[in-house]
Design a protein around this motif. Structure first.
Motif, PDB file in Angstrom:
ATOM      1  N   SER A 189      -8.043 -15.253  27.217  1.00 54.56           N
ATOM      2  CA  SER A 189      -7.785 -16.497  27.948  1.00 54.56           C
ATOM      3  C   SER A 189      -9.079 -16.970  28.584  1.00 54.56           C
TER       4      SER A 189
ATOM      5  N   LEU B 101     -12.221 -24.038  33.411  1.00 55.46           N
ATOM      6  CA  LEU B 101     -11.477 -25.111  32.754  1.00 55.46           C
ATOM      7  C   LEU B 101     -11.000 -26.162  33.751  1.00 55.46           C
TER       8      LEU B 101
ATOM      9  N   GLU C 167      -9.420 -23.945  23.485  1.00 54.51           N
ATOM     10  CA  GLU C 167      -9.489 -23.337  24.811  1.00 54.51           C
ATOM     11  C   GLU C 167     -10.811 -22.620  25.039  1.00 54.51           C
TER      12      GLU C 167
END
Length: 679
Positions: A582, A588, A631
């Protein structure tokens, strides 16, 4: 030919070419120089070698005396006489010196080493004569010819051979309209087909020259006797001296009809005869040698072997030599030139299509779910096999694949099985409470027998080849890439240890596999370890980094942060390898500012607003880049930076790579100002 046989043959053909390709290229390029030696050598010779000539050359003994006056060491080894008046006589000595003597004045016009001059050097390289042992040199050249003839040309034609007449024409026709790997393969096949005949002839004709067994096999095949041994001279007394070469040549000329080339070989032993071979004018080719052997003391003719009267085996042998060396006419020389030039083409197209094929192997691939198993609480494993029954692309420990869960959802999952397995992929998926469609889709909708689309494999988390010991640290679902690494390291007999941290025994994925006896003393499973206890354990384990030890981490971000903080005190950054599942939510979620983006190749300037990523802007303007996770995890969208500073927000690049500033993940990262990309 079955598909399995074809696959094996393709692998042999491909890896043989990759392993000996440079050697074949070397032989091809040096061979081209030798094929046209007769036409080109006079242009490469020093000016002193171009003689005026005369009607009455001096006696041969005086020419030899002129060579000896200039070179006082070594014994006479051979004389080479030309039928042309403007060409010098070559006197070769046992110390590898050779002198060119003007037959009209007996003056030495040029002196050089045995393999001197441009073409002499090329011949030395081509025949591996820089090796001290001629047998070893012949072994290298002959073995390379066998590889070329059997594994490359023969195997290539077998792979090329189509299954029907209709495809025969298409397989032998160049199609320049094709692009990319399709054109490379077409050019490789067509070039290999037409050049293969020439290359096969060149390779096969070299075998009798390199190996005695090959020449013997030719004689046996055609029913010819083996060549008679060199006759012996009769030594009258121990003090006897050999006959003068001039006198011997006077007698020998009766055996040859105005030859264009004569080679006289001196005896190496006192009882050896003097061997003379000549190429008669009007001979079938430049290797059509007529031999005569003379007593070294009396000058008596011991044996005469005119080429025309020689055995069929000898004629095949000599014709092979002429074909191989390009001495069978201009047409053959041109064919050999084309064949030699085809090897760089074959090398280029073969390597490029192989590389593109490997890239293509990381493209879309249909797989079928063969089995689904409950590996631990909330974790299922999915065994995937090729939907068409073929093998799957090879992978290495730490690799992952992209799995298309549905039309809008693509997720990356590490491969968990041993990389030596080619028939299946094994992934493990943990059901996330915050699933956005990936894990919940696989857990709840995918059944045994379903087909999935995957891409890959790719590996951004590889095993360090030069490491002496590997420390693998996993937590939770982070075991997935490391269990594959552990199996690979175990099968290779390399030193490693794996520490797996889980909440409880029920949360241990692949527990049955990791508890196998082969992993005794190497795999350690830990339960219910809080952050403080983990930090204490890591402090003891990672306090000092032994030389050539490397550390691999995968698991939840809090686990990895603790381990990294402890390891950073004594482990260099290049020895710590990370695999994130992740991205950092802090990165982010950081504020976004608009910035200017320039594309270096097209010169276009774009505005990247605060609410869009670089990838989205590029896609909107018709410049799509490949993306997968979106991501900052998988590295699919890595793009080269030409100019500007990067605001890295990914979990893929290392600190060193970020500091370099020459790459950016355009799916999440941004720039504090103007950014120029290599697009």
């Amino acid at each position: 030919m079955t598909s399995t046989t074809r696959l094996r043959l393709l692998q042999i053909h491909r890896w043989t070419a990759l392993s000996v390709g440079l050697l074949l290229l070397f032989l091809a390029l040096t061979g081209v120089g030798l094929v046209f030696r007769d036409q080109l050598e006079r242009f490469a010779e020093p000016a002193s070698m171009h003689l005026a000539g005369c009607d009455n050359p001096l006696p041969l003994d005086k020419q030899i005396a002129g060579a000896r006056a200039a070179h006082t060491t070594g014994k006479y080894e051979a004389l080479i006489l030309s039928g042309e008046r403007t060409e010098p006589t070559l006197v070769r000595f046992s110390d590898n010196a050779q002198l060119f003597v003007d037959p009209c004045s007996a003056k030495v016009v040029e002196q050089q080493a045995r393999w001197g001059g441009l073409f002499g050097r090329i011949e030395q390289l081509h025949r591996f004569r820089f090796l001290d042992d001629n047998e070893v040199a012949n072994f290298f050249t002959g073995s390379t010819s066998i590889v070329l003839a059997v594994l490359l040309v023969g195997g290539g034609i077998a792979l090329w051979w189509p299954s029907s007449r209709q495809t025969l024409k298409s397989s032998s026709t160049l199609r320049p309209h094709l692009k990319g790997r399709a054109f490379s393969l077409n050019l490789h096949r067509v070039t290999g087909l037409y050049a293969g005949i020439v290359l096969l002839a060149v390779a096969l004709t070299s075998l009798p020259l390199a190996f005695k067994w090959a020449r013997s096999a030719v004689n046996v095949a055609v029913g010819s006797p083996e060549p008679a041994p060199r006759p012996k001279s009769t030594l009258p007394t121990p003090e006897a001296k050999p006959i003068k070469m001039g006198a011997l040549w006077e007698r020998a000329q009766a055996e040859f009809d105005h030859p264009s080339k004569v080679v006289i070989t001196y005896p190496k032993k006192k009882t050896d005869s003097i061997e003379i071979y000549a190429i008669q004018r009007g001979a079938a080719h430049a290797q059509a040698r007529s031999y005569a052997h003379f007593d070294a003391y009396s000058g008596e003719l011991l044996r005469s072997e005119p080429y025309a009267a020689s055995s069929l085996g000898n004629k095949i042998y000599r014709t092979s030599a002429a074909i191989h060396s390009g001495e069978y006419g201009l047409a053959l020389q041109l064919l050999q030139l084309l064949g030699a030039l085809a090897i760089p083409v074959l090398a280029w197209t073969g390597v490029s299509s192989f590389v593109r094929g490997r890239r293509k192997a990381t493209g879309a691939l249909k797989v079928k779910v063969r089995a689904i198993r409950d590996e631990a609480i909330g974790i299922k494993s999915f065994e995937l096999v090729s939907a068409d029954g073929k093998g799957l692309p090879a992978f290495t420990g730490g690799a992952h694949i992209d799995v298309r869960v549905d039309e809008r959802t693509v997720r990356q999952y590490s491969l968990c099985n041993d990389p030596s397995e080619r028939g299946r992929y094994l992934i493990a998926v943990k059901l996330s409470d915050e699933s956005r469609g990936g894990s919940i889709g696989l857990h709840q909708r995918v059944q045994v027998g379903d087909e999935l689309t995957i891409e890959g494999p790719r590996n951004h988390f590889p095993i360090e080849r030069g490491a002496r010991h590997h420390v693998l640290l996993a937590a939770g679902i982070g075991i997935t890439p490391l269990v594959s690494m552990a199996q690979r390291l175990q099968s290779q007999g390399r030193s490693f240890e794996l520490h797996y941290f889980s909440r409880s025994p029920g949360h241990v994925a692949f527990g049955e596999l990791l508890r196998q006896p082969r992993f005794d003393g190497k795999v350690h499973i830990h339960h219910s370890m809080g952050p403080q206890r983990l930090r204490e354990m890591m402090a003891g384990m990672l306090a000092k980094r032994p030389n050539d030890h490397h550390l691999y981490l995968c698991g939840p971000r809090r686990f990895m942060d603790v381990v990294q903080q402890v390891a950073a005190a004594s482990w260099p950054a290049e020895a710590i390898h990370l695999e994130h599942f992740s991205a950092d939510p802090g990165l982010l979620g950081a504020p976004r500012e608009p910035f200017e983006l320039q594309l270096a190749r097209s010169g276009r300037t774009l505005e990247v607003p605060a609410h869009k990523t670089i990838a989205e802007v590029l896609c909107d303007t018709g410049v799509p880049v490949p993306t997968s996770c979106r991501e900052g995890l998988c590295g699919t969208c890595v793009t080269r930076v030409v100019e500007g500073r990067c605001d890295h927000r990914d979990a893929f690049l290392s600190d060193k790579e970020r500091a370099a500033g020459d790459r950016i993940l355009v799916c999440v990262s941004r720039a504090p100002g103007r950014l120029v990309l290599d697009l």
